[in-house]
Motif scaffolding. Structure first.
Motif, PDB file in Angstrom:
ATOM      1  N   ARG A 117       0.840  -1.206   0.000  1.00 18.43           N
ATOM      2  CA  ARG A 117       0.000   0.000   0.000  1.00 18.43           C
ATOM      3  C   ARG A 117       0.874   1.255   0.000  1.00 18.43           C
ATOM      4  O   ARG A 117       0.624   2.198  -0.734  1.00 18.43           O
ATOM      5  CB  ARG A 117      -0.934  -0.015   1.207  1.00 18.43           C
ATOM      6  N   GLN A 118       1.927   1.238   0.819  1.00 17.41           N
ATOM      7  CA  GLN A 118       2.829   2.385   0.883  1.00 17.41           C
ATOM      8  C   GLN A 118       3.524   2.588  -0.456  1.00 17.41           C
ATOM      9  O   GLN A 118       3.663   3.718  -0.925  1.00 17.41           O
ATOM     10  CB  GLN A 118       3.854   2.190   2.006  1.00 17.41           C
ATOM     11  N   GLN A 119       3.962   1.506  -1.082  1.00 20.06           N
ATOM     12  CA  GLN A 119       4.597   1.604  -2.395  1.00 20.06           C
ATOM     13  C   GLN A 119       3.628   2.195  -3.416  1.00 20.06           C
ATOM     14  O   GLN A 119       3.992   3.057  -4.215  1.00 20.06           O
ATOM     15  CB  GLN A 119       5.066   0.226  -2.873  1.00 20.06           C
ATOM     16  N   LEU A 120       2.376   1.760  -3.389  1.00 13.56           N
ATOM     17  CA  LEU A 120       1.373   2.277  -4.320  1.00 13.56           C
ATOM     18  C   LEU A 120       1.109   3.761  -4.083  1.00 13.56           C
ATOM     19  O   LEU A 120       0.976   4.536  -5.038  1.00 13.56           O
ATOM     20  CB  LEU A 120       0.080   1.461  -4.215  1.00 13.56           C
ATOM     21  N   LEU A 121       1.043   4.161  -2.819  1.00 16.54           N
ATOM     22  CA  LEU A 121       0.831   5.581  -2.517  1.00 16.54           C
ATOM     23  C   LEU A 121       2.011   6.439  -2.969  1.00 16.54           C
ATOM     24  O   LEU A 121       1.824   7.541  -3.491  1.00 16.54           O
ATOM     25  CB  LEU A 121       0.554   5.779  -1.024  1.00 16.54           C
ATOM     26  N   GLU A 122       3.222   5.942  -2.777  1.00 17.63           N
ATOM     27  CA  GLU A 122       4.401   6.686  -3.236  1.00 17.63           C
ATOM     28  C   GLU A 122       4.410   6.799  -4.757  1.00 17.63           C
ATOM     29  O   GLU A 122       4.722   7.858  -5.308  1.00 17.63           O
ATOM     30  CB  GLU A 122       5.677   6.008  -2.721  1.00 17.63           C
ATOM     31  N   THR A 123       4.045   5.723  -5.429  1.00 18.52           N
ATOM     32  CA  THR A 123       3.979   5.748  -6.892  1.00 18.52           C
ATOM     33  C   THR A 123       2.879   6.701  -7.350  1.00 18.52           C
ATOM     34  O   THR A 123       3.078   7.478  -8.296  1.00 18.52           O
ATOM     35  CB  THR A 123       3.733   4.323  -7.445  1.00 18.52           C
ATOM     36  N   ALA A 124       1.735   6.680  -6.675  1.00 18.60           N
ATOM     37  CA  ALA A 124       0.641   7.595  -7.015  1.00 18.60           C
ATOM     38  C   ALA A 124       1.079   9.041  -6.841  1.00 18.60           C
ATOM     39  O   ALA A 124       0.784   9.899  -7.687  1.00 18.60           O
ATOM     40  CB  ALA A 124      -0.587   7.295  -6.154  1.00 18.60           C
ATOM     41  N   SER A 125       1.787   9.316  -5.784  1.00 24.12           N
ATOM     42  CA  SER A 125       2.295  10.662  -5.536  1.00 24.12           C
ATOM     43  C   SER A 125       3.245  11.086  -6.642  1.00 24.12           C
ATOM     44  O   SER A 125       3.186  12.222  -7.138  1.00 24.12           O
ATOM     45  CB  SER A 125       2.990  10.710  -4.171  1.00 24.12           C
TER      46      SER A 125
END
Length: 191
Positions: free
Chosen positions: A13-21
């Motif tokens: 989830r954290q990786q996805l949020l960083e990628t989304a950012s």
């Protein structure tokens, strides 16, 4: 894809949020879809959908992440250095502006995207209420804020924080100017 299976759910989830950012920063909110996020993160679409459900869910999660980060930094700084009204105003001002600068010019676009549906608008209002509660808590040692007028004053301070933060993020003013102006507005309103 085997690396995708080795991360814990929270790490993913954290990786996805960083990628989304990263996507929002580089390409704007229009480019942010769950499919594109999955592609950029090197995972399958169902993994992105499992974490966020919808594009609205992704935008909300991204905004929550920024809001929580801002609040952690602000609370730590207040605890360490928030002794005077001037200190608190400067710390709070810097936290708001720095949060917007973290997202860059897309901060305004992310905020606007959160108004696109009723679900997102409801979330945005809850964030606004939470920020106003943080302001009330931060400034409580320096005077009682009555329910009616005090709340209206905090609403105004939050509006100023949003406006100056977006001005800094879009490059219409510098970080230093935005922090200084917001700090002066807060001090003036609360003295």
């Amino acid at each position: 894809m085997s690396a995708a299976k080795r991360m814990s759910k929270e790490e993913r989830r954290q990786q996805l949020l960083e990628t989304a950012s990263d996507i929002v920063r580089a390409e704007g909110t229009e480019a942010l879809t769950l499919g594109y996020l999955a592609e950029r993160a090197g995972v399958t679409k169902p993994i992105a959908y499992e974490h966020f459900g919808t594009r609205a869910g992704l935008l909300i999660a991204l905004y929550k992440e920024l809001d929580e980060r801002q609040n952690r930094v602000m609370r730590a700084a207040l605890e360490a250095n928030g002794k005077t009204l001037e200190d608190v105003a400067r710390i709070v001002s810097a936290a708001y502006v720095d949060c917007a600068l973290t997202m860059g010019p897309e901060f305004g676009a992310l905020s606007a995207a959160l108004s696109a549906t009723e679900e997102m608008e409801d979330f945005r209002q809850s964030v606004r209420d939470s920020c106003i509660a943080e302001l009330k808590k931060a400034f409580a040692p320096f005077g009682k804020l009555s329910r009616g007028e005090g709340h209206a004053l905090l609403e105004g301070l939050f509006g100023a924080a949003e406006s100056l933060s977006q001005a800094a993020a879009s490059g219409r003013t510098s970080r230093a100017q935005a922090v200084s102006a917001l700090s002066r507005i807060m001090q003036g309103a609360l003295e």
